[in-house]
Design a protein around this motif. Structure first.
Motif, PDB file in Angstrom:
ATOM      1  N   TRP A   5       0.870  -1.181   0.000  1.00 20.93           N
ATOM      2  CA  TRP A   5       0.000   0.000   0.000  1.00 20.93           C
ATOM      3  C   TRP A   5       0.903   1.224   0.000  1.00 20.93           C
ATOM      4  CZ3 TRP A   5      -4.757  -1.562  -0.817  1.00 20.93           C
ATOM      5  CH2 TRP A   5      -5.149  -2.812  -0.359  1.00 20.93           C
ATOM      6  N   PHE A   7       0.853   4.628  -0.313  1.00 20.75           N
ATOM      7  CA  PHE A   7       0.015   5.823  -0.338  1.00 20.75           C
ATOM      8  C   PHE A   7       0.768   7.084  -0.736  1.00 20.75           C
ATOM      9  CE2 PHE A   7      -2.370   3.213   2.799  1.00 20.75           C
ATOM     10  CZ  PHE A   7      -3.523   3.071   2.034  1.00 20.75           C
ATOM     11  N   ASN A  10       0.297   8.087  -4.331  1.00 26.02           N
ATOM     12  CA  ASN A  10      -1.057   8.111  -4.864  1.00 26.02           C
ATOM     13  C   ASN A  10      -1.773   9.417  -4.548  1.00 26.02           C
ATOM     14  OD1 ASN A  10      -0.897   5.419  -5.809  1.00 26.02           O
ATOM     15  ND2 ASN A  10      -1.303   4.662  -3.769  1.00 26.02           N
ATOM     16  N   SER A  12      -5.218  11.558  -3.535  1.00 24.92           N
ATOM     17  CA  SER A  12      -6.189  11.263  -2.477  1.00 24.92           C
ATOM     18  C   SER A  12      -7.321  10.384  -3.000  1.00 24.92           C
ATOM     19  CB  SER A  12      -6.732  12.552  -1.864  1.00 24.92           C
ATOM     20  OG  SER A  12      -7.379  13.326  -2.862  1.00 24.92           O
ATOM     21  N   GLU A  15      -5.965   6.860  -3.115  1.00 28.19           N
ATOM     22  CA  GLU A  15      -5.904   6.340  -1.740  1.00 28.19           C
ATOM     23  C   GLU A  15      -7.284   5.923  -1.256  1.00 28.19           C
ATOM     24  OE1 GLU A  15      -4.016   9.077   0.972  1.00 28.19           O
ATOM     25  OE2 GLU A  15      -2.385   9.443  -0.430  1.00 28.19           O
ATOM     26  N   LYS A  19      -8.275   2.110  -0.157  1.00 28.02           N
ATOM     27  CA  LYS A  19      -8.832   1.859   1.179  1.00 28.02           C
ATOM     28  C   LYS A  19     -10.204   1.183   1.068  1.00 28.02           C
ATOM     29  CE  LYS A  19      -9.928   4.346   5.488  1.00 28.02           C
ATOM     30  NZ  LYS A  19     -11.347   4.089   5.652  1.00 28.02           N
TER      31      LYS A  19
END
Length: 136
Positions: A5, A7, A10, A12, A15, A19
């Motif tokens: 993952w 993040f 990435n 938002s 992300e 998630k």
């Protein structure tokens, strides 16, 4: 190998999709059809090794345990967003109970999300079984 993952690289929105996908696997494992009902788009489609069907049948399959998605070990994830559509790829090993038999299969799972009225809805979930060494 654990999930990757990343993040930091990435946006938002990416992300948020990553998630949401991760939470979806847990909701499927927990047979949480109430939350899944609101996540799945009314016209969503699901493609499995044994066939394809729409939202209500997928919810019924999850609720009754026809397929119990016990644990998805996510090894890789990537997401591309185009306007209000996100395509997420997960390379997973899925532990599932299918027809009373516990099985583990390697899959590339394609998830298509559509942003509708400010929230993401799952439009499609497709399982493509990956060949293991020696399967050729």
């Amino acid at each position: 190998m654990g999930a990757q993952w990343s993040f930091a690289q990435n946006s938002s929105a990416e992300e948020e999709i990553i998630k949401l996908s991760k939470e979806k696997w847990q909701w499927m494992a927990d047979k949480n059809v109430g939350v899944l009902d609101s996540l799945f788009h009314e016209k969503s489609m699901f493609v499995h090794m044994g066939g394809s069907w729409g939202k209500q049948r997928e919810l019924d399959v999850i609720k009754t345990g026809g397929i119990w998605y016990k644990k998805a070990d996510v090894h890789e994830v990537s997401v591309n967003i185009m306007d209000n559509t996100a395509i997420l790829l997960n390379r997973i090993d899925l532990l599932a109970l299918v027809g009373g038999n516990e099985v583990t299969n390697p899959f590339m799972v394609t998830e298509v999300y559509i942003k509708q009225n400010g929230s993401w809805k799952l439009g499609s979930l497709s399982f493509s079984k990956l060949l293991a060494p020696g399967d050729r």
